[in-house]
Structure formats: structure tokens, C-alpha cells
Enzyme design. Structure first.
Site, PDB file in Angstrom:
ATOM      1  N   GLY A  78      28.911 -62.959 -11.484  1.00 39.98           N
ATOM      2  CA  GLY A  78      30.367 -63.483 -11.797  1.00 39.98           C
ATOM      3  C   GLY A  78      30.210 -65.059 -12.142  1.00 39.98           C
ATOM      4  CB  CYS A  90      52.435 -81.322   1.894  1.00 37.10           C
ATOM      5  SG  CYS A  90      53.739 -82.398   0.922  1.00 37.10           S
TER       6      CYS A  90
HETATM    7  N1  LLP Z   1      29.632 -57.924  -6.835  1.00 36.03           N
HETATM    8  C1  LLP Z   1      30.393 -58.014  -5.651  1.00 36.03           C
HETATM    9  C2  LLP Z   1      30.306 -56.907  -4.845  1.00 36.03           C
HETATM   10  C3  LLP Z   1      30.847 -59.079  -5.308  1.00 36.03           C
HETATM   11  O1  LLP Z   1      31.390 -59.072  -3.943  1.00 36.03           O
HETATM   12  C4  LLP Z   1      30.401 -60.371  -5.708  1.00 36.03           C
HETATM   13  C5  LLP Z   1      31.300 -61.690  -5.313  1.00 36.03           C
HETATM   14  C6  LLP Z   1      29.948 -60.520  -7.218  1.00 36.03           C
HETATM   15  C7  LLP Z   1      29.307 -59.282  -7.466  1.00 36.03           C
HETATM   16  C8  LLP Z   1      29.791 -61.678  -7.836  1.00 36.03           C
HETATM   17  O2  LLP Z   1      28.957 -62.681  -7.220  1.00 36.03           O
HETATM   18  P1  LLP Z   1      28.538 -63.972  -7.951  1.00 36.03           P
HETATM   19  O3  LLP Z   1      27.569 -63.852  -9.081  1.00 36.03           O
HETATM   20  O4  LLP Z   1      30.105 -64.612  -8.506  1.00 36.03           O
HETATM   21  O5  LLP Z   1      28.139 -64.910  -6.906  1.00 36.03           O
HETATM   22  N2  LLP Z   1      35.098 -67.359  -3.767  1.00 36.03           N
HETATM   23  C9  LLP Z   1      33.619 -67.757  -3.606  1.00 36.03           C
HETATM   24  C10 LLP Z   1      32.787 -66.678  -3.934  1.00 36.03           C
HETATM   25  C11 LLP Z   1      33.124 -65.298  -3.452  1.00 36.03           C
HETATM   26  C12 LLP Z   1      32.088 -64.147  -3.909  1.00 36.03           C
HETATM   27  C13 LLP Z   1      32.886 -62.877  -3.796  1.00 36.03           C
HETATM   28  N3  LLP Z   1      31.961 -61.643  -4.087  1.00 36.03           N
HETATM   29  C14 LLP Z   1      33.472 -68.874  -4.195  1.00 36.03           C
HETATM   30  O6  LLP Z   1      34.298 -69.656  -4.459  1.00 36.03           O
HETATM   31  O7  LLP Z   1      32.380 -69.552  -3.783  1.00 36.03           O
END
Ligand code: LLP
Length: 432
Positions: free
Chosen positions: A293, A362
Site C-alpha cells: 500500500g 485545539c
Molecule cells: N495487507 C494487509 C492485510 C494490511 O493490513 C496492510 C496494512 C497492508 C497490506 C498494506 O501495508 P503497507 O504496504 O501499506 O505497509 N496507518 C498506518 C499503517 C497501517 C497499515 C495497516 N495495514 C500508518 O500510517 O503507518
């Protein structure tokens, strides 16, 4: 600015993205503004796909994890890049379908899917449901029966791998709300259960060990354990699971401290582990899925803000307040995530100050960063925060009734709005 190839500085000393002058973008669309470079996003998709071709004979699929940034246009781009799509909610699924994304290339995740979500996915013919737990498995089998469908599933497995990242985004260890554990026998039990059911077809196993990970070893270890599990399933049941989904989690470069992984070195190493483990256990090499992602969209996005008040507190710090903050980027408040900032209208000048970039909410914790090196900054300047393409717009809120910014896509010196700025009417549209 080593984060992204799409960023340059033009003759006027202005930061440009995708060939567009950020000062002009701010004038045309207002601030705060998310800007995303289309070529960078497409290049990331291709680089993942190419690495699967090179190191794994093309026997795999890359599913973009839409939680990183989800809107109709990004789904269309993913479709045109032949990507799969990972969704985790009715909302993400709805967005993908509304964009015309083919349901069969969608995989549906989530640790607590509702009855409504499961039926929606079944009715729309979603390609793969990644089942998290037994409660979900039994409901899915029943709903598939009621709807007269056979549904392809994979199981979310906790491989017992501990990745070094922020606690809130670590998911491979036994103490996690996601999936079923290998060590406890829970994973084997649920697989055996699935094999007795009439309406589910067990296609794969899935793991996702966390996010913003820089080491390759945890990925390699997870891949090895998953293949070992698949072989054990075959031994105990005679059933061969054909797909292995290794999730996402590849780290990107937010500041100079981060040494981003190259996806091809990831694929190269993981492919070797998969092939060797399969050979050792005489297990057929599975179809491989990946779910990046952040690394698809993160480095190609920036956020533009207008600087308002500046408070210099002698011997303590200088607060530089901008017209957005934790509402459009909650990641510093949540995870102390560090970013690089640039005064976009003085991008050719040296960074001579260190400031605390504050938002307008705030809330004292409403900061975008502390101790950030930046050019000599004044009220009215335009500040760009870099690498905000992932988990910014998708995690934005309306706290303090701030409107979510617009998202502008840039490509080859041209720009277009892909998500409109929220308006005051939008804010009150659900109020009765
Ligand atoms: N697949 C699954 C099952 C996941 O839970 C996630 C991310 C991805 C793929 C994608 O992961 P990536 O390649 O984006 O690392 N909000 C947090 C990140 C949460 C990720 C949740 N799951 C942040 O802003 O760092």
C-alpha cells in the site's frame, strides 16, 4: 529530497511535482492540498510487477492495499496497471466497484467483517475473501449457501514473526487481533474445518507482518513458515493450498534516516526462500500475492500548506503553524512519524532553521513534526510536507470541523482534481 524522482526545483526556486509548480498549484486549488504524482504511482506498480516477472516467473499478482489511499481515480489507475486490489470494508469495496474495478481481482480483508459486508462481497463476486477467524468462516459458508455461491477464501495467519516497526502497525506476532496463530494449532484447526464445508473453496493462506518495515529477514522468515505450514496441511489432510499471499509492509523513505527497501531485492530474496522451502518439502511453488500500500503511493504524494502564525519561544522552540495538521495527517500524533518539510517557494535555499510544524487544531499534540530542518520560513510561505501519499488522506478527519483537503493528481506538467475539497455544506450534510 531523495524521497521521490517527481520532485524538482525550478528556475524560480519553487518546488515542482510532476512538472507542476507547487506555488501555482496552491494558487489554483488552495491549501491545504494533497498532490499526487501519477507517473510515480504507476512506476511503483510496474516495478512490483516486473520483479514478480523477473524473480518468480510472473506467477503472482500485486494487489494494491487501498487503505493507503482510496478514491475512485486511484482504483481506475490500479485497474489500468493490471493490479489486484485489497479492500477492508464496505466503503473501500463500494469505491472500487463504483470506479468499475473488476470484482474478481479484489480481495477482501478485515478482522471483523459484518454480515452485511460478507453478503455484499458475495453478491458482487469478490475474487477472494481473506477469512480472519472461525466465526467469520461459519457465517461466510452459511451466506454463500443462502446465495447459492461457492466462495474462494484464504486464511489470515499469524506466522509468529516479529517485525521491527511501531507497535501499532506490528501484526505478525501471536498477540495481534488479526488472524489465527500457527504455533497454537489454531491455524491447522481452521483449515481442517474449512475443508469440511460445502460452500467455501480454500485457495490460499495469507500473512501480513506489519508496516513500514526495512529488514528483509522477517519477510523471508514469514514466507518460509507459511510454506512449511502449507506442506504440513498437505501432509495432514492431503489438500494442497495453491496461493500464498505475503501481504504488504515495505518501508518507504520519509526522511534521510530511512533506507527504503527496493522491491526487487525483496522479491529476489523472498522468491529464493519460497523456491528453496518448496524444494526441500517437495511442495509445488504457490501462486504468490503481494499487497503493498504505502510503497505504491507514499513517496509520490506531498501536502501543501500555507504558513500562518510563527511563535519563537526563546531557548525552547519555534512553532510554525500551518492551515492543516493532524486532521489531514495524523501520523505524527499517532506514531511520531517523521517527515521532511520544504518551504516550497524557497526550495533552492539552504535549510537554516529547525522548527516545530504545528497544525491549527485545539490540541497540543497537533503537530506534523518537531525539530524539522527547513528554509528560513515566514508567514505566508508555502510549506510542502513530503511523502504524504499514503495513510494521510485515508486517515484524515473532520476534527474541529475542518474540511478534508482536495487531492490533485499531477502528470507531465498537467494537474487535475481527483477528490474535491470538502465544503461547509458537506460538513453539515448529515446533520439533522
Ligand atoms: N495487507 C494487509 C492485510 C494490511 O493490513 C496492510 C496494512 C497492508 C497490506 C498494506 O501495508 P503497507 O504496504 O501499506 O505497509 N496507518 C498506518 C499503517 C497501517 C497499515 C495497516 N495495514 C500508518 O500510517 O503507518
Amino acid at each position: 529530497m531523495k524521497q521521490s524522482d517527481c520532485l524538482k526545483v525550478n528556475g524560480q526556486g519553487h518546488l515542482t511535482i510532476g512538472g507542476c509548480d507547487t506555488v501555482e498549484l496552491a494558487k489554483e486549488y488552495g491549501t491545504p492540498l494533497y498532490v499526487l504524482d501519477e507517473s510515480g504511482v504507476r512506476a511503483a506498480c510496474r516495478s512490483y510487477r516486473d520483479s514478480i516477472d523477473r524473480f518468480y516467473g510472473g506467477r503472482g499478482r500485486v494487489c494494491y492495499a487501498s487503505k493507503a489511499f482510496c478514491c475512485k481515480e486511484i482504483c481506475r489507475i490500479m485497474d489500468s496497471e493490471q493490479m489486484g486490489l485489497d479492500v477492508v470494508s464496505e466503503g473501500e469495496l463500494y469505491t472500487a466497484l463504483a470506479a468499475g474495478f473488476p470484482a474478481e481481482r479484489i480481495c477482501f480483508h478485515g478482522n471483523n467483517k459484518t454480515d452485511h459486508e460478507l453478503c455484499y462481497a458475495l453478491r458482487e463476486g469478490v475474487g477472494l475473501i481473506i477469512v480472519d477467524n472461525e466465526y467469520e468462516l461459519m457465517r461466510l459458508d452459511r451466506f454463500a449457501d443462502e446465495l447459492g455461491k461457492k466462495v474462494s477464501i484464504a486464511f489470515r495467519i499469524k506466522p509468529g514473526v516479529d517485525a521491527h516497526t511501531h507497535d501499532f502497525v506490528r501484526t505478525g506476532q501471536i498477540d495481534s487481533k488479526f488472524g489465527v496463530a500457527l504455533e497454537t494449532g489454531e491455524a491447522m484447526e481452521i483449515v481442517k474445518k474449512a475443508l469440511t464445508l460445502q460452500n467455501v473453496v480454500l485457495k490460499g493462506v495469507h500473512c501480513h507482518i506489519g508496516s513500514q518495515i526495512f529488514e528483509l529477514e522477517p519477510f523471508e522468515l514469514a514466507a518460509q513458515r507459511m510454506i512449511e505450514f502449507m506442506a504440513q496441511v498437505r501432509e495432514e489432510t492431503g489438500y494442497t493450498i495453491e496461493e500464498l499471499d505475503l501481504g504488504g509492509g515495505f518501508g518507504i523513505c520519509y526522511t534521510e534516516k530511512d533506507a527504503a527497501l527496493r522491491y526487487d531485492s525483496y522479491m529476489e530474496k523472498v522468491s529464493v526462500v519460497v523456491k528453496e522451502t518448496c524444494e526441500r518439502l517437495s511442495f509445488p511453488q504457490p501462486f504468490m500475492m503481494l499487497e503493498p500500500g504505502r510503497s505504491i503511493v507514499g513517496s509520490s504524494g506531498i501536502t501543501l500548506y500555507t504558513v500562518g502564525s510563527i511563535k519563537e519561544i526563546p531557548n525552547i522552540r519555534t512553532y510554525v503553524a500551518v492551515d492543516g495538521g493532524m486532521t489531514d495527517n495524523p501520523r505524527y500524533a499517532l506514531y511520531q512519524s517523521e517527515y521532511e518539510a520544504v518551504v516550497a517557494n524557497k526550495a533552492d535555499q539552504p535549510k537554516t532553521m529547525k522548527v516545530t510544524l504545528a497544525g491549527k487544531c485545539c490540541e497540543s499534540g497537533d503537530l506534523l513534526g518537531e525539530n524539522m530542518p527547513i528554509q528560513q520560513v515566514e508567514s505566508g510561505d508555502l510549506v510542502a510536507v513530503l511523502s504524504t501519499g499514503a495513510y494521510n488522506y485515508s486517515m484524515a478527519s473532520n476534527y474541529n470541523r475542518l474540511c478534508r483537503p482536495a487531492v490533485v493528481m499531477v502528470k507531465d506538467h498537467a494537474s487535475r482534481v481527483i477528490v474535491k475539497r470538502e465544503t461547509m455544506e458537506d460538513l453539515v450534510s448529515n446533520d439533522l
